[in-house]
Design an enzyme around this catalytic site. Structure first.
Site, short mmCIF file in Angstrom:
data_model
loop_
_atom_site.label_atom_id
_atom_site.label_comp_id
_atom_site.label_asym_id
_atom_site.label_seq_id
_atom_site.Cartn_x
_atom_site.Cartn_y
_atom_site.Cartn_z
N ASP A 41 0.85 -1.18 0.00
CA ASP A 41 0.00 0.00 0.00
C ASP A 41 0.90 1.24 0.00
O ASP A 41 2.09 1.15 0.31
CB ASP A 41 -0.90 -0.04 1.24
N ASP A 43 -0.23 5.18 0.81
CA ASP A 43 -0.48 6.22 1.82
C ASP A 43 -0.63 5.61 3.21
O ASP A 43 -1.45 4.71 3.43
CB ASP A 43 -1.75 7.00 1.46
N ASP A 221 -2.18 -0.28 5.81
CA ASP A 221 -2.50 0.40 7.07
C ASP A 221 -3.98 0.63 7.30
O ASP A 221 -4.40 0.88 8.43
CB ASP A 221 -1.80 1.76 7.11
#
Length: 276
Positions: A41, A43, A221
């Site tokens: 991922d 961001d 996240d």
């Protein structure tokens, strides 16, 4: 740097030491890079959050690490993001990487290739217009049109969170048959077509070379990354969360800087770059 380990059964040859609360050296967790697919991922995982999506910064050492991982995995590295492929390329320019964009709506298998899959049409223009009007609720709400989805960022207007979600819920109630899904994120409310996720993108990605047959690990996240956490066991792979202890992961990192360090150490600790 502190990497905490969650409880999760994995193969004996890559099981973390259950007696310690920190992740061992990468080589004790991850198979040799020649056998691995690296899925990341962006961001909140690779990059620290910024006040606006356009203000994120890619550290030069991260670009170097990603390019080396791409080379050492023989191309089996992919960025997995809710951002569009075009946006991903702008952030990492001049570098390009294989990627899944738009929460699984777009895919690119090689850095210089065109997207090979598009699982959903863009959002309906009228629906997008109604959702975009929500940004008028307060100064500081930033509107991001991703084509396949629309995001309302409220990092600069945290007081508007409740009003944003109430407005989105009202629109959904008025359009009960609209094939849309609301994705709550970190200071963002995103609305996309239903029927595709990051996980559906990864499932398709893993059927193509050079990813096919490899053991993946994924680091993410956000809530949208949990669909990918859930499918890693299907490939005998591993998942890691960032900033929180997610369910079903092999461990978690405190923040993006720890992820960047882990990836750099993975290059140093790799035992074998061949497929054999």
């Amino acid at each position: 740097m502190k990497h905490n380990v969650a409880e999760m059964p994995v193969d004996d040859d890559i099981t973390p030491d259950a007696t310690t609360d920190s992740v061992p050296a990468p080589a004790s967790l991850i198979p040799p890079l020649g056998q691995t697919a690296v899925l990341l991922d962006i961001d909140g995982t690779l990059l620290d959050f910024a006040p606006t999506p356009r203000e994120v910064w890619v550290p030069p050492e991260l670009s170097t690490t990603l390019k080396q991982l791409h080379e050492r995995t023989n191309g089996a590295l992919a960025l997995v993001s809710g951002r569009s492929l075009n946006d991903i390329d702008l952030i990492f320019a001049p570098d390009q990487f294989p990627a899944i964009g738009g929460h699984g709506a777009e895919m690119r298998l090689q850095p210089d290739s065109e997207a090979v899959a598009a699982h959903a049409p863009p959002l309906d223009k009228e629906l997008k217009r109604r959702l975009a009007a929500i940004a008028k609720l307060s100064p500081g709400i930033l509107l991001e049109d991703k084509g396949y989805s629309l995001a309302l960022h409220y990092r600069l207007a945290p007081h508007a969170e409740k009003a944003i979600y109430e407005a989105v819920s009202l629109i959904r109630a008025e359009l009960p048959t609209a094939p849309i899904e609301v994705l709550p994120g970190k200071s963002v409310c995103e609305i996309k077509h239903s029927g595709f996720t990051k996980a559906t993108g990864v499932l398709e990605l893993m059927t193509h070379e050079p990813f096919r047959g490899r053991r993946p690990f994924f680091i993410g996240d956000d809530v949208t990354d949990e669909t990918v956490f859930g499918i890693m066991p299907d490939f005998n792979g591993l998942a890691f969360s960032v900033g929180r202890r997610a369910t079903g992961v092999a461990g978690h990192f405190d923040g993006p800087s720890d992820v960047r360090e882990f990836l750099a150490r993975l290059l140093d600790d790799d035992r074998d770059v061949s497929l054999s």
